[in-house]
Design an enzyme around this catalytic site. Structure first.
Site, PDB file in Angstrom:
ATOM      1  N   ALA A  19      24.157   7.673 -15.127  1.00 22.75           N
ATOM      2  CA  ALA A  19      23.348   7.158 -16.227  1.00 22.75           C
ATOM      3  C   ALA A  19      21.862   7.189 -15.893  1.00 22.75           C
ATOM      4  O   ALA A  19      21.019   7.155 -16.784  1.00 22.75           O
ATOM      5  CB  ALA A  19      23.772   5.735 -16.555  1.00 22.75           C
ATOM      6  N   LYS A  20      21.549   7.237 -14.603  1.00 23.99           N
ATOM      7  CA  LYS A  20      20.157   7.322 -14.131  1.00 23.99           C
ATOM      8  C   LYS A  20      19.245   6.316 -14.820  1.00 23.99           C
ATOM      9  O   LYS A  20      18.146   6.643 -15.234  1.00 23.99           O
ATOM     10  CB  LYS A  20      19.649   8.755 -14.271  1.00 23.99           C
TER      11      LYS A  20
END
Lengths: 276, 276
Positions: free
Chosen positions: A92-93
């Protein structure tokens, strides 16, 4: 999932393969499109075909978010379908200030709140300490911090010279003061295998999540030469090379074959390094 | 929304206020909880009460994602409800390699794909050029790149000395080679108002999205002293100070009063700087 559970999975399966579920509706076999949730149906069959060969699955959040509510439903169903003894990583960073990271932690770690309870999340370090620590409130969950990525753009900032070495080295040194190698992993792109030596100076025992083998051109042997530890210390991801190996009714079997090839190479490396 | 449309909104409303929709189910008035979608109901009333006083709304993605599918539905309804002549910013702080940023762009810019068509998205620069440019394929949409944030953790990396100045200055210099000030804004925290002078050296005309006024302690006057330009060049965000001004049935009116106070201060600053 604890560090020792992860290591024991690796030894048992003789593999440190992560299958990346970057599932794109435009790349999956036509016949799946008649199912109510084609993306989940695809993932389900990929998981069925590869679960004994890999130790992690990593859905890439963007691919699901691009379909709005329907995509999020596919992601939730996929998380639920991943066997609980396999590390589930949400790619998801994310990265934001404390009260916002709290909310992202709920979104991906707290099943009661969002429907999903991943074991690990990828996070971006730019906003520093408070953007990362809220995730650590969840016992047994991992954060995987971007250090050195395999994309062309990694040159723009990650290699900048700082008083403490390259920026990616500064990130690792600093983040290692936030929590131990039982909670923090780093993303290190496979296309930079010679840099693994330097990274191992600062993160001798942390697990490294390594994308870029296969489609992006990285070599598994080189990654292991420079990055493997006595506990393995590597989770090597392949997405496109496995899941899109074929786009006929045979796709799951073809994915299994590709996963098997990687698992066999990994087994050799694990033996060579004395992990098994 | 084009730059000239944005400037004309600012001049017409005599305001450069962005209302941050960091809507937390635990902080909204009790009576709203009987509605089918309490979060949307809250946002709707906040929007109705403030639309003539602000030039942007900024929902924070995390607050919606933390509720899974239901939260995403609230976010979609909120985006649809934001008047189309007001800049809609999704505060998502995304950043990934090219093919993944393509998907995030669809998730937030492409209504046909996801149900949402925001005008602007906040992005994190760590992965460089290819993590940012996919958003620019959408005409008339903006990216708002994190430069200097108002959180405590900003000290960890953003102030690192690089051969080109602090890291946040390097980010601005580099990103300004990717697109012009008609497509790129920067996030600059209000608590760092003296740094605005330095930032204006590298980004003389870019709009700056400024969080941190109010709850986080920043001063509007100082921000303007160092950051305002002939076109205004500022979008100042307030979230908690406006939306949680009161938690009774009177909340929307109280939010309007807080927004009005800020708008009046902004009007003074716009006059002082000769923008209006």
């Amino acid at each position: 999932m604890t560090r020792s559970q992860l290591i024991s999975q690796i030894k048992q399966k003789r593999s440190f393969l992560c299958v990346g579920l970057d599932t794109d509706i435009n790349k999956i076999p036509e016949f799946l499109k008649t199912y109510p949730d084609p993306i989940f149906e695809f993932n389900k069959r990929i998981i069925d075909a590869t679960a004994d060969l890999c130790i992690a699955y990593k859905p890439n959040a963007a691919f699901y978010e691009s379909h709005g509510v329907k995509g999020l439903q596919s992601l939730i169903s996929t998380w639920k379908y991943i066997p609980k003894n396999i590390l589930s990583i949400i790619d998801a960073k994310r990265g934001d200030i404390g009260n916002t990271s709290d909310m992202y932690a709920r979104a991906f770690f707290d099943e009661a709140a969002s429907g999903m309870g991943f074991d690990a999340i990828t996070v971006t370090p730019y906003m520093g300490n408070d953007s990362v620590t809220p995730y650590l409130k969840y016992d047994g969950k991992w954060i995987i911090i971007l250090a050195l990525t395999s994309s062309a753009g990694s040159k723009d900032f990650q290699y900048i010279e700082t008083p403490d070495g390259h920026l990616y080295e500064t990130v690792i040194k600093k983040a290692n003061t936030w929590a131990g190698d039982d909670r923090i992993m780093y993303v290190v792109g496979a296309t930079k295998s010679t840099e693994f030596t330097g990274i191992r100076k600062y993160a001798p025992d942390n697990f490294l999540l390594v994308p870029g083998v296969g489609a992006q051109g990285g070599s598994l042997q080189e990654v292991c030469q420079y990055g493997i530890t006595k506990d393995c210390g590597l989770i090597v991801n392949s997405s496109r090379g496995i899941i899109y190996a074929d786009n006929t009714e045979n796709f799951a079997e073809a994915a299994r074959e590709e996963a098997k090839k990687l698992q066999q190479q990994m087994e050799e490396e694990l033996v060579k390094a004395g992990v098994i």
